[in-house]
Design an enzyme around this catalytic site. Structure first.
Site, PDB file in Angstrom:
ATOM      1  N   HIS A   1     -46.279 -27.900 -34.431  1.00  0.00           N
ATOM      2  CA  HIS A   1     -47.694 -28.159 -34.759  1.00  0.00           C
ATOM      3  C   HIS A   1     -48.212 -27.137 -35.763  1.00  0.00           C
ATOM      4  CE1 HIS A   1     -47.542 -30.777 -31.302  1.00  0.00           C
ATOM      5  NE2 HIS A   1     -47.275 -29.772 -30.492  1.00  0.00           N
TER       6      HIS A   1
ATOM      7  N   HIS B   1     -51.946 -18.065 -35.742  1.00  0.00           N
ATOM      8  CA  HIS B   1     -51.333 -19.253 -36.364  1.00  0.00           C
ATOM      9  C   HIS B   1     -52.286 -19.785 -37.424  1.00  0.00           C
ATOM     10  CE1 HIS B   1     -53.984 -20.781 -33.216  1.00  0.00           C
ATOM     11  NE2 HIS B   1     -54.217 -21.732 -34.102  1.00  0.00           N
TER      12      HIS B   1
ATOM     13  N   HIS C   1     -53.802 -23.345 -39.856  1.00  0.00           N
ATOM     14  CA  HIS C   1     -54.005 -24.789 -40.058  1.00  0.00           C
ATOM     15  C   HIS C   1     -54.170 -24.969 -41.571  1.00  0.00           C
ATOM     16  CE1 HIS C   1     -54.927 -25.438 -35.710  1.00  0.00           C
ATOM     17  NE2 HIS C   1     -55.357 -24.190 -35.808  1.00  0.00           N
TER      18      HIS C   1
ATOM     19  N   GLU D   1     -60.266 -26.051 -40.280  1.00  0.00           N
ATOM     20  CA  GLU D   1     -60.769 -26.836 -39.133  1.00  0.00           C
ATOM     21  C   GLU D   1     -62.292 -26.760 -39.103  1.00  0.00           C
ATOM     22  OE1 GLU D   1     -58.232 -25.729 -35.582  1.00  0.00           O
ATOM     23  OE2 GLU D   1     -57.536 -27.706 -36.197  1.00  0.00           O
TER      24      GLU D   1
ATOM     25  N   HIS E   1     -56.146 -18.541 -37.241  1.00  0.00           N
ATOM     26  CA  HIS E   1     -56.717 -18.308 -35.905  1.00  0.00           C
ATOM     27  C   HIS E   1     -55.975 -17.188 -35.201  1.00  0.00           C
ATOM     28  CE1 HIS E   1     -58.363 -22.691 -35.768  1.00  0.00           C
ATOM     29  NE2 HIS E   1     -59.188 -21.859 -36.365  1.00  0.00           N
TER      30      HIS E   1
ATOM     31  N   THR F   1     -58.540 -26.187 -30.392  1.00  0.00           N
ATOM     32  CA  THR F   1     -58.673 -27.332 -31.312  1.00  0.00           C
ATOM     33  C   THR F   1     -57.433 -28.218 -31.289  1.00  0.00           C
ATOM     34  OG1 THR F   1     -57.681 -26.162 -33.172  1.00  0.00           O
ATOM     35  CG2 THR F   1     -60.074 -25.920 -32.879  1.00  0.00           C
TER      36      THR F   1
HETATM   37  C1  LIG Z   1     -52.420 -21.910 -25.457  1.00  0.00           C
HETATM   38  N1  LIG Z   1     -52.706 -21.405 -26.770  1.00  0.00           N
HETATM   39  C2  LIG Z   1     -52.438 -20.045 -27.152  1.00  0.00           C
HETATM   40  C3  LIG Z   1     -53.251 -22.264 -27.691  1.00  0.00           C
HETATM   41  N2  LIG Z   1     -53.400 -23.550 -27.473  1.00  0.00           N
HETATM   42  N3  LIG Z   1     -53.931 -24.199 -28.497  1.00  0.00           N
HETATM   43  C4  LIG Z   1     -54.207 -23.472 -29.568  1.00  0.00           C
HETATM   44  C5  LIG Z   1     -54.725 -24.031 -30.808  1.00  0.00           C
HETATM   45  N4  LIG Z   1     -53.711 -23.967 -31.827  1.00  0.00           N
HETATM   46  S1  LIG Z   1     -56.178 -23.289 -31.342  1.00  0.00           S
HETATM   47  N5  LIG Z   1     -56.373 -23.835 -32.787  1.00  0.00           N
HETATM   48  O1  LIG Z   1     -56.005 -21.865 -31.328  1.00  0.00           O
HETATM   49  O2  LIG Z   1     -57.227 -23.754 -30.487  1.00  0.00           O
HETATM   50  S2  LIG Z   1     -53.807 -21.851 -29.271  1.00  0.00           S
HETATM   51 ZN   LIG Z   2     -55.793 -22.963 -34.321  1.00  0.00          ZN
END
Ligand SMILES: CN(C)c1nnc([C@H](N)S(N)(=O)=O)s1
Ligand SMILES: [Zn+2]
Length: 261
Positions: free
Chosen positions: A64, A94, A96, A106, A119, A199
């Site tokens: 992702h 990470h 996007h 985003e 993020h 997100t």
């Molecule tokens: C469980 N974790 C660390 C995350 N789950 N979703 C994530 C998404 N990538 S975000 N964009 O950080 O909400 S980060």
């Molecule tokens: Zn993110």
């Protein structure tokens, strides 16, 4: 089992609610930030980042995004201040991004999106015992969002983009030690903040969002390296490139966006 979600027509943001009903919750992210509607809150102090210990461990392609994970047994790499009542420990960061020439952030600002969004995900280790527990608590996570705008080469982002070829395939991971995310911050820590969610699925409504107003500049060449990443695994014949991995803005549902400015 697990995540069969993505960003395509069949598995993208518009159908996530079928598997994750909270996608239609009342504090979902991202949102469109409207600066002149954000309330300037004098009680909001500055964000304080203690990133001086660079305890990054590895960089991975999870199908992702590309994620740099930190050793969170170490409580030296934290964010605090601003809207936060406790220090939150850095867990991972990470990105996007969009397709060639398209936008990929985003959050949007007055309807405008940026080329990409970084993020930095932190968790409230004072109140919660594990990251997993924090991830489902209303004040469990704090995500620092930084916009990336195309322009000059970002000298430190090269450390990340040069490692991307090592994690080209979904499920690949490689060592990535000693990276200090301090080098990815813009000069100003002015921010907007609001209560929202992850997100991506599971879309937990557990995030205090802190979005920096000033973007960092990265080159189109650096961004193009992110698009070289694949959604598919090494043994698969099909090779699908990872791009446009962003969720569009969600309803504000009466939430207040506060600004530090
Ligand atoms: C469980 N974790 C660390 C995350 N789950 N979703 C994530 C998404 N990538 S975000 N964009 O950080 O909400 S980060
Ligand atoms: Zn993110």
């Amino acid at each position: 089992t697990g995540d069969h979600w993505g960003y395509g027509i069949e598995d993208g943001p518009s159908v996530w609610h079928k598997t994750y009903p909270i996608a239609q919750g009342n504090r979902q992210s991202p949102i469109d930030i409207v600066p002149h509607q954000a309330s300037c809150d004098p009680s909001l102090g500055p964000i304080v980042l203690n990133y001086d210990h660079c305890t990054s461990m590895n960089i991975a392609n999870n199908g992702h995004s590309v994620i740099v994970e930190f050793d969170d047994t170490d409580d030296r790499v934290v964010i605090q201040g601003g809207p936060l009542d406790n220090p939150y420990k850095l867990k991972q960061f990470h990105f996007h991004w969009g397709g060639k020439g398209c936008h990929g952030s985003e959050h949007t600002v007055a309807g405008n999106s940026y080329a990409s969004e970084l993020h930095l995900v932190h968790w409230n280790a004072v109140k919660y015992g594990t990251f997993e527990e924090a991830a489902t608590a209303p004040d469990g996570l704090a995500v620092l969002g930084i916009f990336l705008e195309t322009g000059d080469d970002h000298r430190w982002l090269n450390m990340i983009t040069d490692a991307l070829y090592m994690v080209k395939f979904k499920g690949s991971v490689t060592d990535f030690e000693g990276f200090n995310p301090m080098c990815l911050l813009p000069s100003s820590l002015d921010y907007w903040t609001y209560l929202g969610s992850l997100t991506t699925p599971p879309l937990y409504e557990s995030v205090v969002w802190i979005i920096l107003r000033e973007p960092i500049m990265v080159s189109e060449k650096q961004l193009s390296k992110f698009r070289m990443l694949l959604l598919t695994e090494e043994e698969e014949d099909q090779r699908i490139h990872m791009e446009n991995n962003f969720r569009p803005p969600q309803p504000l549902n009466g939430r207040k966006v506060r600004s530090s400015i």
